[in-house]
Scaffold this motif. Sequence first.
Motif, short mmCIF file in Angstrom:
data_model
loop_
_atom_site.label_atom_id
_atom_site.label_comp_id
_atom_site.label_asym_id
_atom_site.label_seq_id
_atom_site.Cartn_x
_atom_site.Cartn_y
_atom_site.Cartn_z
N SER A 1 -12.43 -39.23 -23.84
CA SER A 1 -13.71 -38.63 -24.24
C SER A 1 -14.67 -39.71 -24.72
CB SER A 1 -13.48 -37.59 -25.32
OG SER A 1 -12.82 -38.17 -26.41
N ASP A 2 -14.15 -40.76 -25.37
CA ASP A 2 -15.03 -41.86 -25.79
C ASP A 2 -15.60 -42.59 -24.58
OD1 ASP A 2 -14.67 -41.28 -28.38
OD2 ASP A 2 -13.12 -42.79 -28.75
N LEU A 3 -14.73 -42.79 -23.58
CA LEU A 3 -15.21 -43.45 -22.36
C LEU A 3 -16.34 -42.64 -21.74
CD1 LEU A 3 -11.91 -44.46 -20.51
CD2 LEU A 3 -13.38 -45.90 -21.88
N LEU A 4 -16.14 -41.30 -21.70
CA LEU A 4 -17.14 -40.44 -21.07
C LEU A 4 -18.43 -40.41 -21.87
CD1 LEU A 4 -14.84 -37.47 -20.03
CD2 LEU A 4 -15.93 -39.12 -18.54
N ASN A 5 -18.33 -40.67 -23.20
CA ASN A 5 -19.55 -40.66 -24.00
C ASN A 5 -20.34 -41.95 -23.91
OD1 ASN A 5 -19.14 -38.11 -24.88
ND2 ASN A 5 -17.97 -38.71 -26.71
N HIS A 6 -19.71 -43.02 -23.46
CA HIS A 6 -20.44 -44.29 -23.32
C HIS A 6 -20.38 -44.77 -21.88
CE1 HIS A 6 -18.80 -44.08 -27.43
NE2 HIS A 6 -20.01 -44.50 -27.76
N PRO A 7 -20.95 -43.99 -20.96
CA PRO A 7 -20.77 -44.33 -19.54
C PRO A 7 -21.34 -45.68 -19.16
CG PRO A 7 -22.38 -42.59 -19.79
CD PRO A 7 -21.78 -42.79 -21.13
N ALA A 8 -22.40 -46.11 -19.83
CA ALA A 8 -23.07 -47.33 -19.37
C ALA A 8 -22.30 -48.58 -19.76
CB ALA A 8 -24.48 -47.37 -19.94
N SER A 9 -21.66 -48.56 -20.94
CA SER A 9 -21.12 -49.82 -21.45
C SER A 9 -19.64 -50.02 -21.13
CB SER A 9 -21.32 -49.87 -22.97
OG SER A 9 -20.62 -48.80 -23.53
N VAL A 10 -19.01 -49.01 -20.52
CA VAL A 10 -17.57 -49.12 -20.30
C VAL A 10 -17.26 -50.25 -19.32
CG1 VAL A 10 -15.59 -47.93 -19.32
CG2 VAL A 10 -17.12 -46.72 -20.82
N SER A 11 -16.21 -50.97 -19.63
CA SER A 11 -15.84 -52.11 -18.79
C SER A 11 -15.35 -51.66 -17.43
CB SER A 11 -14.75 -52.91 -19.49
OG SER A 11 -13.95 -53.55 -18.53
N LEU A 12 -15.95 -52.20 -16.38
CA LEU A 12 -15.55 -51.83 -15.02
C LEU A 12 -14.15 -52.33 -14.70
CD1 LEU A 12 -18.41 -52.12 -12.44
CD2 LEU A 12 -17.05 -50.15 -13.02
N ALA A 13 -13.79 -53.47 -15.28
CA ALA A 13 -12.46 -54.01 -14.98
C ALA A 13 -11.39 -53.04 -15.45
CB ALA A 13 -12.30 -55.36 -15.67
N GLY A 14 -11.59 -52.46 -16.65
CA GLY A 14 -10.64 -51.47 -17.15
C GLY A 14 -10.55 -50.29 -16.23
N LEU A 15 -11.71 -49.79 -15.80
CA LEU A 15 -11.71 -48.65 -14.89
C LEU A 15 -11.03 -49.00 -13.58
CD1 LEU A 15 -15.32 -47.36 -15.50
CD2 LEU A 15 -13.21 -46.29 -16.23
N GLY A 16 -11.23 -50.25 -13.13
CA GLY A 16 -10.59 -50.70 -11.89
C GLY A 16 -9.09 -50.60 -12.00
N PHE A 17 -8.55 -51.06 -13.13
CA PHE A 17 -7.09 -50.99 -13.29
C PHE A 17 -6.61 -49.55 -13.42
CE2 PHE A 17 -7.40 -55.53 -14.19
CZ PHE A 17 -6.35 -55.97 -13.42
N LEU A 18 -7.43 -48.73 -14.09
CA LEU A 18 -7.06 -47.33 -14.21
C LEU A 18 -7.00 -46.68 -12.82
CD1 LEU A 18 -6.42 -46.00 -16.82
CD2 LEU A 18 -8.71 -45.07 -16.94
N SER A 19 -7.98 -47.01 -11.96
CA SER A 19 -7.95 -46.45 -10.60
C SER A 19 -6.75 -46.99 -9.83
CB SER A 19 -9.20 -46.80 -9.81
OG SER A 19 -10.27 -46.99 -10.62
N LEU A 20 -6.40 -48.25 -10.12
CA LEU A 20 -5.21 -48.81 -9.46
C LEU A 20 -3.98 -47.98 -9.78
CD1 LEU A 20 -3.87 -51.25 -7.96
CD2 LEU A 20 -3.43 -52.17 -10.21
N SER A 21 -3.86 -47.59 -11.05
CA SER A 21 -2.68 -46.79 -11.40
C SER A 21 -2.74 -45.43 -10.69
CB SER A 21 -2.59 -46.61 -12.91
OG SER A 21 -3.60 -45.74 -13.35
N ALA A 22 -3.96 -44.89 -10.52
CA ALA A 22 -4.08 -43.62 -9.79
C ALA A 22 -3.66 -43.79 -8.35
CB ALA A 22 -5.51 -43.10 -9.86
N LEU A 23 -4.07 -44.92 -7.74
CA LEU A 23 -3.71 -45.14 -6.33
C LEU A 23 -2.20 -45.25 -6.17
CD1 LEU A 23 -6.45 -47.69 -5.25
CD2 LEU A 23 -6.28 -45.31 -4.61
N VAL A 24 -1.55 -45.89 -7.15
CA VAL A 24 -0.09 -46.02 -7.06
C VAL A 24 0.57 -44.66 -7.21
CG1 VAL A 24 1.92 -46.99 -8.18
CG2 VAL A 24 -0.10 -48.38 -7.89
N LYS A 25 0.13 -43.90 -8.21
CA LYS A 25 0.71 -42.59 -8.46
C LYS A 25 0.45 -41.66 -7.28
CE LYS A 25 2.94 -40.86 -11.98
NZ LYS A 25 4.19 -41.50 -12.33
N GLY A 26 -0.73 -41.80 -6.68
CA GLY A 26 -1.09 -40.94 -5.55
C GLY A 26 -0.51 -41.43 -4.24
N ALA A 27 0.44 -42.39 -4.30
CA ALA A 27 1.16 -42.85 -3.12
C ALA A 27 0.22 -43.30 -2.00
CB ALA A 27 2.09 -41.77 -2.60
N GLN A 28 -0.88 -43.95 -2.39
CA GLN A 28 -1.78 -44.45 -1.35
C GLN A 28 -1.18 -45.72 -0.76
OE1 GLN A 28 -5.04 -42.65 -0.64
NE2 GLN A 28 -3.38 -41.40 -1.38
#
Lengths: 616, 275
Positions: free
Chosen positions: A233-260
């Motif tokens: 919820s904090d990430l969603l409240n500060h959309p502009a300043s959130v680190s893209l690198a962190g989001l990149g790694f978070l998406s990486l974990s999604a890609l792994v879990k989603g068997a891409q």
Amino acid sequence: MGWIVFFNIVTPWILAFFIFYAKNDKVTNFLTFLTLPMLIIFAFLAYINHSYPLISTPEFLDYLIGVYDFGLLGYFLYQGIIKKSFLVTSLAIIQILFLIIVLLMKNYSDTPDIFVDNLTKLFYFIVALVGVPIAIYATKYMEYDEKEKHRFVAIIIWFLGVMNFAVSVNNIEWFFALFETTTLASFILIGFRKDEEATNNAVLALWMNQIGGVAILISLMIFIHVNGIYHFSDLLNHPASVSLAGLGFLSLSALVKGAQMPFHKWLLGAMVAPTPVSAILHSATMVKIAPFLILRISPIIKGTLLAKLLIIATGYVFVVAAIIALTQNNFKRILAYSTISLLGLMMLSAAVGTPVAVVASIILIIFHAFAKGFLFIEAGILEKAFQIKYIEQMKRLIEKAPLTLMFLFFGFLNMTFVPFGTFIGKWLMIEEASNFLSHGSYMILILYVGAGSAFLSVLYMKVLGVSVRKTHGISNIKFIPLPKRFNFVSIWYYLWLLALGLFIAPFIADFVVPVANSITGAYAAVTSDHLTLYVGNSTLYFWQILGAMVILTLIHALPYLVKFKVDTVHPYNCGEVFPKYIGTFNFECIKKYENILIAFSIALFILVVVLGGGLL
Amino acid sequence: MIWLIFAILAPVIGGFVFGIERKVKARIQGRMGPPLMQPFYDFAKLMDKRPMMIHSLHALMGIMYFVAEWFALFVLFLGNDLLIAVFFHVLAVLALVIGASSVRSSYSALGALRELMHMISYEPFMVLMVVAFYLVSGSFNFKDILNSQAPIYQLPLVFLSFLLIIPMMLQKSPFDIAEAHQEIIGGPEIEYSGPFYEAIYTGKWIEYIYVFFFVFLFGGSNYILGSILVIFAFLFVNILDNSTARLDFRKMVKFSWVVLIPLAALNIILLALWR
């Protein structure tokens, strides 16, 4: 609200505990059946409750989860050592080190740790309506020459509880704990038969999913270091300043879990386990965490380079997995590849992130869950009651297993054809992408969706074509009675899919759109009126839905009811001798490109993290 | 209203188009050719034959092919979204493929599989073409396209590709691979006879209307231009049909994916960037 969420999460854990220790047929069957109404009621109570989505939890729970994390990682380490897997061991050690760093870096935050918005409530429903019937199915399935029925059913129900927990957390550190718990559950379930192949595949699933865990920990470190926050919820409240690198790694974990691709091997390996495991991994739990995670962060990543690269990578998987599926001849493998493919589409639409695209993503999640659960259930019945595993053995299935084939047929229709949800998802994506096209972007998205859906239709028609082949005019269809619990689960899914297909317009407008609105915070222009669906300026009229429904119903069910009073003849076949066995295209020519296709997906994967995460 | 009448009369109009085509084909080959009404004479003759079938499923799928094809036309004319109509067309393919694979005949089964290859070749292109229309007219509704400036000026490459996609949809040489009369004796149709064959046959007529209506859309508000395009496409396809030899299905898929679809995509991207 807090208590409802508590019951949603804890009920499956308690019931699983009883089933695990009672080891009694009656207890197992009764409690499993009991789970269904209980979870549906709790999900419904959560749905009608409109209180504040953030829920505080007692402080000790945070410590408890920290301790639990170490216990879990310690277990992984132990498994890595006794299974002699270097990867599992080293990844477990890395995770333990990273976790210590995260815990040391972490500063106090008074943001509540539970976040139950509409998306979470939707997942409660999916778990209750799609997940629990699989447990009921498993109670019968495990009676066919399998061991340890009670333990198996208990783990499956516990898995549902873990899933409910995983979708309700707000704290990313907790999310890591639950993410790894689903990994643990899949590790146990995949290795359930304890033979060599099962163990190898379980270890494969373990280390691949651990990569996702490492990625979450890295993203946590980045978030805490750069932004000082670690709640969704904090990430969603500060959309502009959130680190893209962190989001990149978070998406990486999604890609792994989603068997891409290239991490699709673990999901394929899961098919060595008893079929309910595949059913539950593919439909309600586990892989659905991937689109869930992307949907959670989609308002932040929308329009960034990361989102565009995610679109390119997942869309590529959507097409390529469908193409590779054409070359497979194991039925469960075909289903697995089509899951990988459609997960790509779900994540693609979640990454686009506009209101209509999010609607499309949610529709795909719901309908894929129902249809894939259904298809795997039927695959399990084919395997146990008819000993059929490969599509070559499926020839003349219409005579051997008419009812099962009818259900399979309907499941396949749901995966691509007109009035059903998967079609609506693709349709919305193409319309949405066409809007962007005037700026000259997203062309590749349209190509992906058009091509992928054509390949998937071909795949399903190919499989159906083999199974409907009959001998000469004299049709001797034999209805072999199946166990009651199998029929109950099949009809359960069948009726749900039929009802959802017929009333798709109000379902989408009244149920899916509010969920999407609460994710994007904007209004999605999807409405319904008298069972007709309006999307922007386009309309899917009810007579079109009904017409397609009637045509498809006639195609998939009527062959068993309609008997023309007409003379029958033998096939003409140009006067030649009848072939003993007619095969089907095996698309051997694609196989030799498979490695190149996967290599390319690795390149895209690296691009997502490196460029999308802004690491360069 | 006019579209409703048009949709209801589609089989009749399609029959005439088919009759004209046989005439044109005969003239190209230096023959007299059958009378214009020949498809309808055939219709009467086939309906009069003693009905025979392999089994009910097979016969039913023949009828469902016709129903689904016609329904797709209704969706095209009475709905307001071309994209949906394109997806509805897949239902007809489904019925044809299921029917053709349900008999123990190698020609029929092979034809069904080749029909799928046809679908892989033209389906993504159709989606792309509809998106191109959207780019020009700003709507998926064909009535808006018929009120806008002729799309052909902005989509010449899409039109060019579509001219070569038409043989794939209508089973014309060089892409008459699923039907392939000299090779697999009509493919999916081979096992149908009498009234059931009639259903398949009439379904093909409707397919003519379906395909040439998309050609007509390229004319936009200029209906004369649209008609000229339809006649041109009709003649072009027939001349191509009579002057080329059949290709392998791999070549068809490759041609569609390597040449036609990129060509159309290029047109769309250039158009989007230009504006």
